[in-house]
Design a protein around this motif. Sequence first.
Motif, PDB file in Angstrom:
ATOM      1  N   ASP A   1      16.151 -33.644  -7.965  1.00  0.00           N
ATOM      2  CA  ASP A   1      16.996 -32.555  -7.336  1.00  0.00           C
ATOM      3  C   ASP A   1      16.872 -32.347  -5.881  1.00  0.00           C
ATOM      4  O   ASP A   1      17.518 -31.185  -5.424  1.00  0.00           O
ATOM      5  CB  ASP A   1      16.926 -31.376  -8.245  1.00  0.00           C
ATOM      6  CG  ASP A   1      15.535 -30.772  -8.194  1.00  0.00           C
ATOM      7  OD1 ASP A   1      14.527 -31.436  -7.964  1.00  0.00           O
ATOM      8  OD2 ASP A   1      15.508 -29.388  -8.734  1.00  0.00           O
ATOM      9  N   SER A   2      15.786 -32.922  -5.180  1.00  0.00           N
ATOM     10  CA  SER A   2      15.729 -32.852  -3.770  1.00  0.00           C
ATOM     11  C   SER A   2      15.854 -34.049  -3.018  1.00  0.00           C
ATOM     12  O   SER A   2      15.197 -33.972  -1.876  1.00  0.00           O
ATOM     13  CB  SER A   2      14.287 -32.133  -3.693  1.00  0.00           C
ATOM     14  OG  SER A   2      13.408 -32.959  -4.267  1.00  0.00           O
TER      15      SER A   2
ATOM     16  N   HIS B   1      10.493 -31.088   1.898  1.00  0.00           N
ATOM     17  CA  HIS B   1      10.349 -30.739   0.420  1.00  0.00           C
ATOM     18  C   HIS B   1       9.361 -31.857  -0.422  1.00  0.00           C
ATOM     19  O   HIS B   1       9.774 -33.046  -0.375  1.00  0.00           O
ATOM     20  CB  HIS B   1      11.453 -30.319  -0.373  1.00  0.00           C
ATOM     21  CG  HIS B   1      12.330 -29.035   0.279  1.00  0.00           C
ATOM     22  ND1 HIS B   1      11.839 -27.607  -0.334  1.00  0.00           N
ATOM     23  CD2 HIS B   1      12.918 -28.585   1.346  1.00  0.00           C
ATOM     24  CE1 HIS B   1      12.245 -26.742   0.507  1.00  0.00           C
ATOM     25  NE2 HIS B   1      12.962 -27.379   1.160  1.00  0.00           N
TER      26      HIS B   1
ATOM     27  N   ASN C   1      27.857 -27.197  -2.614  1.00  0.00           N
ATOM     28  CA  ASN C   1      26.582 -26.523  -3.155  1.00  0.00           C
ATOM     29  C   ASN C   1      26.591 -26.297  -4.804  1.00  0.00           C
ATOM     30  O   ASN C   1      27.560 -25.741  -5.284  1.00  0.00           O
ATOM     31  CB  ASN C   1      26.429 -25.325  -2.344  1.00  0.00           C
ATOM     32  CG  ASN C   1      26.175 -25.534  -0.697  1.00  0.00           C
ATOM     33  OD1 ASN C   1      27.119 -25.757  -0.267  1.00  0.00           O
ATOM     34  ND2 ASN C   1      25.026 -25.221  -0.477  1.00  0.00           N
TER      35      ASN C   1
ATOM     36  N   ASN D   1      21.568 -24.894  -3.750  1.00  0.00           N
ATOM     37  CA  ASN D   1      21.125 -26.253  -3.183  1.00  0.00           C
ATOM     38  C   ASN D   1      22.430 -26.939  -2.698  1.00  0.00           C
ATOM     39  O   ASN D   1      23.286 -26.866  -3.197  1.00  0.00           O
ATOM     40  CB  ASN D   1      20.191 -26.695  -4.521  1.00  0.00           C
ATOM     41  CG  ASN D   1      19.262 -26.208  -4.700  1.00  0.00           C
ATOM     42  OD1 ASN D   1      18.506 -25.577  -3.640  1.00  0.00           O
ATOM     43  ND2 ASN D   1      18.453 -26.551  -5.774  1.00  0.00           N
TER      44      ASN D   1
ATOM     45  N   ARG E   1      17.686 -29.264  -0.751  1.00  0.00           N
ATOM     46  CA  ARG E   1      17.569 -27.967  -1.407  1.00  0.00           C
ATOM     47  C   ARG E   1      18.624 -27.048  -0.815  1.00  0.00           C
ATOM     48  O   ARG E   1      19.591 -27.381  -0.545  1.00  0.00           O
ATOM     49  CB  ARG E   1      16.309 -27.634  -1.692  1.00  0.00           C
ATOM     50  CG  ARG E   1      15.271 -28.407  -2.621  1.00  0.00           C
ATOM     51  CD  ARG E   1      14.073 -27.666  -3.002  1.00  0.00           C
ATOM     52  NE  ARG E   1      13.175 -28.620  -3.937  1.00  0.00           N
ATOM     53  CZ  ARG E   1      13.274 -28.512  -5.110  1.00  0.00           C
ATOM     54  NH1 ARG E   1      14.116 -27.750  -5.816  1.00  0.00           N
ATOM     55  NH2 ARG E   1      12.520 -29.281  -5.879  1.00  0.00           N
ATOM     56  N   HIS E   2      18.003 -25.857  -0.402  1.00  0.00           N
ATOM     57  CA  HIS E   2      19.005 -24.930   0.113  1.00  0.00           C
ATOM     58  C   HIS E   2      18.581 -24.676   1.760  1.00  0.00           C
ATOM     59  O   HIS E   2      19.299 -23.950   2.653  1.00  0.00           O
ATOM     60  CB  HIS E   2      18.834 -23.540  -0.281  1.00  0.00           C
ATOM     61  CG  HIS E   2      17.596 -22.998  -0.407  1.00  0.00           C
ATOM     62  ND1 HIS E   2      16.722 -23.350  -1.355  1.00  0.00           N
ATOM     63  CD2 HIS E   2      16.840 -22.227   0.626  1.00  0.00           C
ATOM     64  CE1 HIS E   2      15.509 -22.482  -0.995  1.00  0.00           C
ATOM     65  NE2 HIS E   2      15.403 -22.068  -0.095  1.00  0.00           N
TER      66      HIS E   2
ATOM     67  N   HIS F   1      24.328 -30.290  -2.671  1.00  0.00           N
ATOM     68  CA  HIS F   1      24.638 -31.357  -3.163  1.00  0.00           C
ATOM     69  C   HIS F   1      25.214 -32.408  -2.615  1.00  0.00           C
ATOM     70  O   HIS F   1      25.030 -33.809  -2.748  1.00  0.00           O
ATOM     71  CB  HIS F   1      25.740 -30.986  -4.526  1.00  0.00           C
ATOM     72  CG  HIS F   1      25.930 -32.202  -5.369  1.00  0.00           C
ATOM     73  ND1 HIS F   1      25.332 -32.730  -6.268  1.00  0.00           N
ATOM     74  CD2 HIS F   1      27.228 -32.645  -5.568  1.00  0.00           C
ATOM     75  CE1 HIS F   1      25.612 -33.756  -7.156  1.00  0.00           C
ATOM     76  NE2 HIS F   1      26.930 -33.782  -6.655  1.00  0.00           N
TER      77      HIS F   1
END
Length: 464
Positions: A417-418, A412, A146, A129, A442-443, A131
């Motif tokens: 965390d997103s 998302h 990340n 993910n 995220r990723h 950051h």
Amino acid sequence: MKRGNWRSSGRDRHRQHSQSQWRSRHRSLPGFYFDPEKNRYFRLLPGHNNCNPLTKEGLQKKEEERKRSALLAEDDGSRKVRKEMDPNMNLIPRVFSLCRLVHEVKVSGMQRHRLGVQSSNSTSPNTDNFHLIVADSACERVFTVNDVSHGGCKYGIMNFHGCRKGSLSVEMCDNLYFTNRKVNSVCWASVTHTDSHVLLCLVGISQTPGCVSLLPASLFSNFNPDQPGMLCSFKISTAWSCAWCLNPQADKTFSTGLSRRVIVTDAVTGRRATYLAGSDVLAQQFAVRAPVLFNGCRSGEIFSIDLRQRDRGRSHGWKTSRFFQESAITSIQLLQDENYLLAADMLGKIKLWDIRVKRSVKQYEGHHNEYAYLPIHVNEPEGLLLAVGQDCYTRLWSLHDSRLLRTIPSPHPAGKDSIPNVVFSSQLGGSRGLPGLLMAVRHDLYYYSYNKDYQDGLTLEGQC
């Protein structure tokens, strides 16, 4: 119509009307929730009393997700002028330049494209993910932090290449440089040449104190792996923010904002100057025309330091400017003329300040923040202000008249965390680059293009 059918139809209408009246009278029963999809009531339970409870928080999150999905579907469909924009704006006399109007129309027409990231060290797709992402001054490269599965961080640089056919390619160069420390702040640094290094503020863990690391960007390149350049670390306890000075009078100088103080350091000699502050310094930026450092504090105070002054005592006489917002400052951005400063706080307020008179002259409504450390972004050539809210929506305002132009939902579901990280540029990828918005969630990596002729899936080798 047959009599029996007429009576049956009448009874059905009467029954539906009675049920509708009954639901309208009892829909707001205390302690219960009426689900229109299942046509029944559910009891609201405290979150700790049931392994699968139906709570107010869960219902609110469900409704927010429904709205996000609906807005995302609208984005994926035909492009329409956003509801924030006046549908009759062409009928209202406005003193807008044609150039500004063109930019606003482009904002309303941006469409989402998912970008594939090619890794120089691996053929497998990115699963870590994002950051943080921070672009260099030319927006040719984006430094990334990340989160990795074992709890540490991975650093890398994404290189962007635009194509005359309207495509954008991305290559990730990472050095497998891991750390178990949280990264509080990142900025590009010009040590040997423009954007030659990256400055990182790392949080201390256990018995290891925090530090500030200066990493050469060549560490994340395939061209000169044996000549990484100057790599050094400074023992500076937990820093919330950092900034690099580009003014020649304070060449190769950087600042760090800490708890109740500011430290200005010469990156070559290591010499330091400490300025005492009344609160934690969460945001910093240097002016370019003069060696002046602007700081935003947890108390809501915004103040500036002229590095040419010698007085650094407790009297705070070295503060050349000083004004306040109502909550903790999370981000500050100087405009190019350096007479105006944008500041965002933890109440979701974004204000434009006239530094000369120390007065707020504009406010940008709609931003959402309660406690998060969220940056704001400015693109003056396009006349745009951007900010990602704690609700995971990316909002774009007109910098000149503070109108909300567009609200972009996250691809998302919303969550702590997103929260998306964004970069906006008129030339993403350098002088031959493409204009638009880069979003990391995220990723995944997404691109919102200004260019309506943007083509998905093209590569440099195949089309440029």
